[in-house]
Design an enzyme around this catalytic site. Structure first.
Site, PDB file in Angstrom:
ATOM      1  N   GLU A 134      37.721  48.660 -61.174  1.00 29.92           N
ATOM      2  CA  GLU A 134      38.334  49.640 -62.069  1.00 29.92           C
ATOM      3  C   GLU A 134      39.857  49.664 -61.906  1.00 29.92           C
ATOM      4  O   GLU A 134      40.582  49.995 -62.851  1.00 29.92           O
ATOM      5  CB  GLU A 134      37.736  51.028 -61.788  1.00 29.92           C
ATOM      6  CG  GLU A 134      38.076  52.080 -62.813  1.00 29.92           C
ATOM      7  CD  GLU A 134      37.411  51.852 -64.170  1.00 29.92           C
ATOM      8  OE1 GLU A 134      36.561  50.949 -64.311  1.00 29.92           O
ATOM      9  OE2 GLU A 134      37.760  52.597 -65.108  1.00 29.92           O
ATOM     10  N   HIS A 137      39.033  44.064 -66.559  1.00 27.68           N
ATOM     11  CA  HIS A 137      37.837  43.694 -65.783  1.00 27.68           C
ATOM     12  C   HIS A 137      37.577  42.188 -65.877  1.00 27.68           C
ATOM     13  O   HIS A 137      37.275  41.530 -64.877  1.00 27.68           O
ATOM     14  CB  HIS A 137      36.602  44.410 -66.346  1.00 27.68           C
ATOM     15  CG  HIS A 137      36.498  45.857 -65.957  1.00 27.68           C
ATOM     16  ND1 HIS A 137      36.501  46.274 -64.647  1.00 27.68           N
ATOM     17  CD2 HIS A 137      36.341  46.976 -66.708  1.00 27.68           C
ATOM     18  CE1 HIS A 137      36.365  47.611 -64.614  1.00 27.68           C
ATOM     19  NE2 HIS A 137      36.275  48.060 -65.854  1.00 27.68           N
ATOM     20  N   HIS A 148      41.261  47.590 -71.373  1.00 26.06           N
ATOM     21  CA  HIS A 148      40.487  47.980 -70.195  1.00 26.06           C
ATOM     22  C   HIS A 148      39.489  46.871 -69.811  1.00 26.06           C
ATOM     23  O   HIS A 148      39.476  46.403 -68.674  1.00 26.06           O
ATOM     24  CB  HIS A 148      39.750  49.292 -70.499  1.00 26.06           C
ATOM     25  CG  HIS A 148      38.978  49.843 -69.356  1.00 26.06           C
ATOM     26  ND1 HIS A 148      39.469  50.819 -68.530  1.00 26.06           N
ATOM     27  CD2 HIS A 148      37.747  49.548 -68.887  1.00 26.06           C
ATOM     28  CE1 HIS A 148      38.570  51.106 -67.598  1.00 26.06           C
ATOM     29  NE2 HIS A 148      37.514  50.336 -67.803  1.00 26.06           N
ATOM     30  N   GLU A 149      38.698  46.459 -70.794  1.00 20.29           N
ATOM     31  CA  GLU A 149      37.655  45.466 -70.496  1.00 20.29           C
ATOM     32  C   GLU A 149      38.263  44.100 -70.188  1.00 20.29           C
ATOM     33  O   GLU A 149      37.714  43.338 -69.398  1.00 20.29           O
ATOM     34  CB  GLU A 149      36.654  45.371 -71.648  1.00 20.29           C
ATOM     35  CG  GLU A 149      35.904  46.673 -71.972  1.00 20.29           C
ATOM     36  CD  GLU A 149      35.242  47.322 -70.759  1.00 20.29           C
ATOM     37  OE1 GLU A 149      34.895  46.593 -69.801  1.00 20.29           O
ATOM     38  OE2 GLU A 149      35.088  48.563 -70.758  1.00 20.29           O
TER      39      GLU A 149
END
Lengths: 498, 498
Positions: free
Chosen positions: A292, A266, A262-263
């Protein structure tokens, strides 16, 4: 031309100060010794005031007005558009208020950390009351909208309102609730592999495994770092220096893995921004929703698939040789287990948006209906019981789990749902333009997808508004159809639903 | 009163910006990914210009002049004295020059790191030429002194000149050279224990051992951090957040240990500054010489004694159970081995000042006699051969070993010798006022000494000038007598000299 240079130079000064704020914030949440709390709060508050001073300098406003009349250049236009909005807002907030607010946030972050560690909301309550009070004040300073909460929603995704989200969430609920019910029913007759409760997954092995995944996604550790923090986050601190964090649970390597995917999503957005436009809106991410979409795309559309696990299985076995001899399909089933659980960031894709809706409803109650902060744990737990059928056993499993409120980021949560919608649209468009995403995932070479995202999303920075950007990349305006279709198809297969 | 508040508020803004520079500098040398180099250089240069802008603001100069006439308060006087000196200097340096210089330093740090890693001076040469050229320019901007190098010496210890140091170093040489000769002669008939060449001291064990020592000295890890960097350093970043670094040699735990004791000495000074005067000169360390007295006191007067080793022996054995069964006296002999070696920071107390004199002579040649940068390695190696009888086998063992020149800190080295002199004076005074330092060291409770140093040195900040401070603390002005007496007595005993 001279005026444009002057404008850009002022913008860059503001972005440099914000870069420093980001850096000191990253440091505070990862490595700062606890004795540094007071002076960190002081310097962050001072920096907030410095930024505010520059944002509200009449000369900046003047430059924006003058350039707006002359400009046709797209890069400049987007910088003017974004700066104008921020400047107009800043001019409505007194400097002393901004400084006080920054200090309150910095202090609240620490009381939240403590409260979370000790599972005791009362340790956080007065900080949160203070932040809510200040946020109410802020709403009063800003232009009046249909409801007070609308002002906050607009802060995090320009143009979005309570009316929009109410409708959107209702649309999601109509198809998600029956899907969840079907899955829960189907699960009764399935045996899903479980993590052996006696097994320990060491932090070192998890770090190596996750770094390998992050690198495979395209993250370059010569241009960034991975560290640990209570709540995983990503920060594009400086050009060439993007840092993200994760957390470790020695009983569950999936928690760390999907935080990292997820990170990293980003972080890849930050690493893909246009370097020539560094330190200006044009070279910065356009919105939280779009941000997101990048994290969720990698976490879910890529990471939670059996094709991903075919690639990652050998790495998993190498780092965790004592784990059961799972197949990639079994690992995928573990990673996609749908269940009613307490923690948003570990929720599956089907229930995830229910977690968002719950926070949205509570924030709406706080700002539009006057819900008292002291009532939050009770309301949270009651709603959780009503919606999920289970009650958090403590506040850390409940209303203390997220960092957002400690940063007074009220109105932020719904952008996560937007990200989920955009991610599905992007996947469908990639499928169409580059060929099957599943096939590419299985090949282990994800560089084509990253290049596509870089070209269509990352490098565009703030050139277009969020919805324009999504439309230009995917060929249609934001919609929840792609997401719901994706979920129904994916979970239909996984759980053999009819 | 309003003027005083305005003055202090402006001073604090400058100190905040310098705090940020320190923080980003710490980050650059410890954890920054290499891709961040360019933007780090940009932000440091921007911050330097921001500080310069504020230092040269005519209103600050005006406030200083007006307050100087009225003030009798000692705290204010010291703030005015220190700020006046810095402001006067800043007014002589053009902003563009300051910015360019900061950028050059930031870039040179990286080329130095690379050159050092590859033992290749040529990789650093052009950066260093650039820094020397800019330093020459800076000397021209500042008020003329007897020689160009005097201008630099005064920057690092106010009032010190080539004439002062020439005399001081000559005085040291007269007694140090015969002492060294006697020791080298005595060593021929002694057997000094050696680190077994096959043994490895793991980084983890060294970290634990050194943290224990640092804590015993009084460093509170809730108010600071220890990290690794190429060149150990200490940085009092923020009130409550003091960070120091060390380095690890898996073959030699003493390298790390004494770096940690040295840097902890610096860090305790920072932790002991008066919190009420934070972000002003009054609440900051007065000089490099005094700073070095704190690091050297703990490193040598405490750390390199058999009494210290009586306390540290059990910790050492716990962390390095495979090491030979040394006694505290043997460990002390290893730690105090006098020898002609290449690396300054690892030199014994007898040869240490020869390392300083060598750098002093080379800097004097560069700035007063026009020595070319390209000649430095040759001159360094020749002088080293003449003075120490040995020739560095590569530049990392020679002129690339120190970070200082990469930061254009020319004129800095001699302050290390001042620190050694002050440390001996402080030890004698503590002996006199609190009772035997040896006995206190042996007891393992060093808190009384730390309290004494806090009261006599740390809390005083910049209240007094360096020589006033040393005189007020020790009862006599700075002198080399105490230091030479200390060395002759200590090494006379250790090597049974007659």
């Amino acid at each position: 031309m001279a005026k444009e240079q002057l404008f850009i130079s002022r913008v860059k000064d503001i972005y440099r100060l914000n870069g420093i704020r980001g850096h000191l914030g990253w440091d505070q949440e990862t490595i700062m010794p606890k004795g540094g709390a007071e002076s960190r709060s002081d310097i962050l508050s001072w920096l907030a005031a410095e930024v505010h001073k520059r944002m509200t300098d009449p000369e900046l406003k003047q430059l924006i007005s003058e350039l707006a009349e002359s400009g046709t250049d797209q890069d400049l236009s987007s910088n003017l558009r974004e700066m104008k909005r921020e400047v107009d807002k800043a001019l409505l907030l007194p400097e002393s208020f901004v400084q006080e607010f920054a200090k309150a946030r910095s202090e609240a972050l620490l009381t939240w950390q403590k409260a979370r560690q000790e599972s005791d909301f009362s340790l956080f309550q007065s900080s949160l009351e203070n932040l809510v009070e200040m946020t109410r004040k802020k709403i009063e300073y800003l232009p009046k909208k249909d409801t007070p909460y609308d002002t906050l929603l607009d802060e995090y995704e320009v143009g979005m309102t309570v009316a929009d989200y109410d409708e959107l969430f209702e649309g999601l609920r109509v198809r998600l609730v029956p899907l969840l019910a079907k899955i829960m029913e189907a699960k009764k007759n399935m045996s899903i592999p479980k993590l052996p409760s006696e097994m320990e997954f060491s932090e070192q092995a998890q770090t190596r495994f996750c770094q390998k995944v992050s690198e495979a996604m395209g993250f370059d550790f010569d241009y960034g770092r991975m560290d640990a923090s209570t709540h995983p986050f990503s920060a594009g601190l400086w050009k060439g220096d993007t840092r993200f964090t994760t957390r470790f649970d020695e009983k569950d390597p999936f928690s760390c893995l999907y935080a990292v995917m997820h990170e990293t999503g980003h972080a890849l957005y930050e690493q893909g921004l246009h370097p020539e436009h560094s330190l200006t809106p044009r070279g910065s991410a356009i919105s939280l929703g779009v941000h997101e979409s990048q994290s969720r795309f990698w976490e879910n559309q890529i990471g939670r698939t059996s094709e991903f696990w075919e690639v990652a299985l050998p790495w998993f076995k190498e780092e965790f040789p004592d784990s059961p001899d799972w197949t990639s399909a079994e690992l995928n089933l573990i990673a996609n287990q749908v269940d009613t659980s307490f923690i948003r960031v570990e929720a599956d894709e089907v229930t995830y948006n229910l977690h968002i809706m719950l926070r949205y409803e509570i924030e709406k109650k706080i700002f539009n209906e006057g819900l008292k902060v002291s009532e939050i744990p009770k309301v949270w737990n009651q709603m959780f019981k009503d919606w999920f059928g289970i009650t958090p056993s403590n506040d850390t499993e409940g209303c203390l789990q997220d960092i957002h409120w400690s940063m007074s980021a009220f109105g932020y949560f719904p952008t996560y749902t937007l990200g989920n919608l955009y991610a599905s649209q992007l996947m469908n468009k990639i499928d169409e333009e580059l060929g099957s995403v599943s096939e590419m995932t299985k090949s282990g070479d994800w560089s084509k997808m990253l290049r596509w995202l870089k070209e269509k999303i990352h490098e565009k920075g703030s050139l277009l508004t969020p919805s324009e950007l999504i439309e230009s990349a995917t060929g249609k305006p934001p919609t929840s159809d792609d997401f719901l279709d994706y979920l129904e198809e994916k979970y239909g297969k996984l759980y053999s639903l009819s």
